[in-house]
Structure formats: structure tokens, C-alpha cells
Design a protein around this motif. Structure first.
Motif, short mmCIF file in Angstrom:
data_model
loop_
_atom_site.label_atom_id
_atom_site.label_comp_id
_atom_site.label_asym_id
_atom_site.label_seq_id
_atom_site.Cartn_x
_atom_site.Cartn_y
_atom_site.Cartn_z
N HIS A 117 -0.93 -6.09 3.54
CA HIS A 117 -2.54 -6.66 3.86
C HIS A 117 -3.22 -6.04 2.72
O HIS A 117 -4.01 -5.00 3.19
N ILE A 118 -3.19 -6.42 1.54
CA ILE A 118 -4.17 -5.97 0.51
C ILE A 118 -4.76 -7.01 -0.27
O ILE A 118 -4.30 -8.04 0.11
N ILE A 119 -5.94 -6.72 -0.80
CA ILE A 119 -6.51 -7.83 -1.49
C ILE A 119 -6.67 -7.05 -3.00
O ILE A 119 -7.06 -5.86 -3.28
N LYS A 120 -7.10 -7.79 -4.14
CA LYS A 120 -7.26 -7.40 -5.26
C LYS A 120 -8.65 -6.80 -5.58
O LYS A 120 -9.62 -7.35 -4.67
N TYR A 121 -8.82 -5.80 -6.37
CA TYR A 121 -10.23 -4.95 -6.32
C TYR A 121 -10.60 -4.69 -7.42
O TYR A 121 -11.06 -3.37 -7.88
N CYS A 138 -6.34 -1.68 0.41
CA CYS A 138 -5.77 -1.80 1.54
C CYS A 138 -6.66 -2.34 2.68
O CYS A 138 -7.51 -1.65 3.03
N LYS A 139 -6.32 -3.44 3.42
CA LYS A 139 -7.38 -3.88 4.42
C LYS A 139 -7.06 -3.21 5.59
O LYS A 139 -7.84 -2.91 6.51
N GLN A 167 -4.39 -3.96 -12.85
CA GLN A 167 -4.68 -4.12 -11.40
C GLN A 167 -5.10 -3.22 -10.29
O GLN A 167 -4.02 -2.54 -10.25
N THR A 218 -7.74 2.63 -1.71
CA THR A 218 -7.52 1.96 -3.17
C THR A 218 -6.29 2.56 -3.98
O THR A 218 -5.94 3.70 -4.02
N CYS A 234 0.87 -1.28 0.17
CA CYS A 234 -0.09 -0.06 -0.02
C CYS A 234 0.87 1.12 -0.08
O CYS A 234 1.84 1.26 0.87
N TYR A 258 -6.10 -2.54 -6.37
CA TYR A 258 -6.20 -3.13 -5.00
C TYR A 258 -6.64 -2.16 -3.89
O TYR A 258 -6.94 -1.13 -4.26
#
Length: 108
Positions: free
Chosen positions: A13-17, A41-42, A37, A47, A6, A39
Motif C-alpha cells: 500500500h504505497i504511492i509514488k512520492y 507508505c500509506k 523513484q 518514505t 515498503c 515512495y
């Protein structure tokens, strides 16, 4: 390619978005649609997307490799901006306005 971080809080700690579609202009293949792509951030809920700054400048669709060609054409042939546009069309099949080339020159 390394694991993305991030840019805001530097965590992994990220996920694809999803994806963002961009129209990029390459020297060899011309205009191409590219899915970039995204992402989220959790930790901070912000984003961001894959960093393409080594390939293209911010807010530009022309790749840095393509932009370097205008410098070669102007310096070696001392051509006008309009003749450089014609050369881009002839050699690469890419239409670039003379104003775009002038903007590149003034930025550099």
C-alpha cells in the motif's frame, strides 16, 4: 520489475512520492544523472526509494561493473593506483582518484 514493497512494514500500500536525483558513473556511458523513484507508505507513513543495491553499493556513485574493472587492471597488470587512474581516464573517459581506488581495494 516487481511491485515495490515498503521495506519497513512489507505492505504494498504505497504511492509514488517524487524523485531523487543521483549522479551515477557507468562504465560504458560515464557520468549520468538518474532520477530514482521515491515512495511513501500509506500504512506506516515512511518514505523510501527504489532499491539500487544490485547496481551500486550504498553511498557510492560508481557502479559495481565499473568497480570490477580496477580489480582486473591491478591483478593482470600489477599497476599502481595512479596508473589505474590513468587507465580509467584513457579507456573509459572517467576521472577517478587514486584514493577512491585504494578505498575500493580495502573494502573488498
Amino acid at each position: 520489475m516487481s511491485l515495490p514493497r515498503c521495506p519497513h512494514c512489507r505492505t504494498r500500500h504505497i504511492i509514488k512520492y517524487g524523485f531523487t536525483e543521483r549522479n551515477l558513473v557507468f562504465k560504458e556511458i560515464g557520468k549520468t544523472n538518474v532520477n530514482v523513484q521515491r515512495y511513501i507508505c500509506k500504512r506506516c507513513d515512511k518514505t523510501f526509494q527504489t532499491d539500487l543495491t544490485n547496481l551500486v553499493d550504498k553511498n557510492s556513485n560508481f557502479t559495481n561493473e565499473l568497480k570490477s574493472e580496477y580489480e582486473y587492471l591491478i591483478s593482470d597488470y600489477l599497476e599502481s593506483f595512479k596508473n589505474v587512474c590513468k587507465s580509467f581516464k584513457k579507456f573509459f573517459g572517467i576521472t577517478v582518484s587514486h584514493q577512491t581506488i585504494e578505498n575500493w581495494l580495502f573494502v573488498n
